[in-house]
Design a protein around this motif. Structure first.
Motif, PDB file in Angstrom:
ATOM      1  N   UNK A  17      48.426  32.771  33.034  1.00 34.83           N
ATOM      2  CA  UNK A  17      49.026  33.335  34.242  1.00 34.83           C
ATOM      3  C   UNK A  17      48.258  34.573  34.706  1.00 34.83           C
ATOM      4  N   UNK A  18      48.278  34.759  36.004  1.00 39.55           N
ATOM      5  CA  UNK A  18      47.626  35.901  36.633  1.00 39.55           C
ATOM      6  C   UNK A  18      48.302  36.122  37.983  1.00 39.55           C
ATOM      7  N   UNK A  19      48.223  37.332  38.540  1.00 33.24           N
ATOM      8  CA  UNK A  19      48.849  37.578  39.849  1.00 33.24           C
ATOM      9  C   UNK A  19      48.152  36.778  40.947  1.00 33.24           C
ATOM     10  N   UNK A  20      48.942  36.149  41.792  1.00 28.87           N
ATOM     11  CA  UNK A  20      48.363  35.318  42.841  1.00 28.87           C
ATOM     12  C   UNK A  20      48.055  36.102  44.114  1.00 28.87           C
ATOM     13  N   UNK A  21      48.468  37.350  44.167  1.00 26.56           N
ATOM     14  CA  UNK A  21      48.094  38.225  45.286  1.00 26.56           C
ATOM     15  C   UNK A  21      47.445  39.468  44.691  1.00 26.56           C
ATOM     16  N   UNK A 128      32.447  32.800  35.057  1.00 24.44           N
ATOM     17  CA  UNK A 128      32.133  31.947  33.906  1.00 24.44           C
ATOM     18  C   UNK A 128      32.854  32.440  32.648  1.00 24.44           C
ATOM     19  N   UNK A 129      32.931  33.738  32.496  1.00 19.09           N
ATOM     20  CA  UNK A 129      33.669  34.333  31.370  1.00 19.09           C
ATOM     21  C   UNK A 129      35.149  33.945  31.441  1.00 19.09           C
ATOM     22  N   UNK A 130      35.710  33.979  32.637  1.00 24.59           N
ATOM     23  CA  UNK A 130      37.115  33.576  32.815  1.00 24.59           C
ATOM     24  C   UNK A 130      37.338  32.132  32.371  1.00 24.59           C
ATOM     25  N   UNK A 131      36.416  31.276  32.720  1.00 26.64           N
ATOM     26  CA  UNK A 131      36.550  29.855  32.376  1.00 26.64           C
ATOM     27  C   UNK A 131      36.331  29.632  30.878  1.00 26.64           C
ATOM     28  N   UNK A 132      35.253  30.152  30.352  1.00 26.24           N
ATOM     29  CA  UNK A 132      34.880  29.837  28.968  1.00 26.24           C
ATOM     30  C   UNK A 132      35.701  30.576  27.924  1.00 26.24           C
ATOM     31  N   UNK A 133      36.054  31.820  28.187  1.00 25.82           N
ATOM     32  CA  UNK A 133      36.744  32.596  27.154  1.00 25.82           C
ATOM     33  C   UNK A 133      38.233  32.764  27.393  1.00 25.82           C
ATOM     34  N   UNK A 138      38.425  25.846  36.388  1.00 27.85           N
ATOM     35  CA  UNK A 138      37.396  26.068  37.405  1.00 27.85           C
ATOM     36  C   UNK A 138      37.959  26.038  38.831  1.00 27.85           C
ATOM     37  N   UNK A 139      38.994  25.254  39.065  1.00 31.05           N
ATOM     38  CA  UNK A 139      39.564  25.135  40.408  1.00 31.05           C
ATOM     39  C   UNK A 139      40.269  26.408  40.878  1.00 31.05           C
ATOM     40  N   UNK A 140      40.614  27.325  39.961  1.00 36.03           N
ATOM     41  CA  UNK A 140      41.304  28.549  40.371  1.00 36.03           C
ATOM     42  C   UNK A 140      40.445  29.801  40.125  1.00 36.03           C
ATOM     43  N   UNK A 141      39.226  29.603  39.669  1.00 33.85           N
ATOM     44  CA  UNK A 141      38.340  30.729  39.353  1.00 33.85           C
ATOM     45  C   UNK A 141      38.212  31.709  40.527  1.00 33.85           C
TER      46      UNK A 141
END
Length: 146
Positions: A17-21, A128-133, A138-141
């Motif tokens: 989860x992360x803030x969407x705004x 890339x760090x967000x995706x891999x670690x 990838x669709x929300x990066x």
């Protein structure tokens, strides 16, 4: 007699989860809601919109991610952190409160603690760090990066 085939759909993964705004937008929402007092409702957060639906749910969740509201359902309260952002006693308090709010989401806090300080970070590398670690899909990066 008809044969019915049951198809099961399984999720392949879900991003943390992360803030969407962004924080600036979240502060505007909480500032508008605060006009009704420290105890607020979904209607105060929705503003001119409807307090239902995916957009509203994501907006309300973002306020919680940043630590700007507390409570559940219709029993919500503007936090002390929000108060120090909206009505700071000094410029230093406002800056410190914004930093605290920005680092309140667990994902943002982890990223901050894992990256080298005072060094520019290429957004592609950060993505890339967000995706891999961190398991961001990838669709929300791009959404997370913004």
């Amino acid at each position: 007699m008809e044969n019915k085939v049951k198809i099961e759909v399984t999720r392949t993964g879900r991003s943390p989860s992360y803030p969407s705004i962004n924080l600036e937008s979240a502060v505007k929402v909480i500032k508008d809601a605060r006009a009704f007092g420290r105890k607020i409702t979904n209607a105060h957060i929705a503003g001119k919109g409807e307090p239902k639906g995916g957009g509203f749910v994501r907006k309300k969740a973002a306020l919680g991610h940043f630590g700007l509201i507390s409570g559940r359902g219709e029993n919500l309260e503007v936090t002390d952190l929000s108060e120090s952002i909206i009505y700071p006693k000094s410029d230093e308090e406002k800056i410190s409160s914004f930093q605290t709010a920005f680092l309140h989401p667990a994902l943002f806090n982890k990223l901050y603690n894992e990256t080298e300080k005072n060094t520019p970070i290429d957004l592609e590398v950060l993505g890339n760090l967000l995706i891999r670690q961190h398991g961001i899909l990838p669709s929300v990066k791009e959404s997370v990066l913004s």
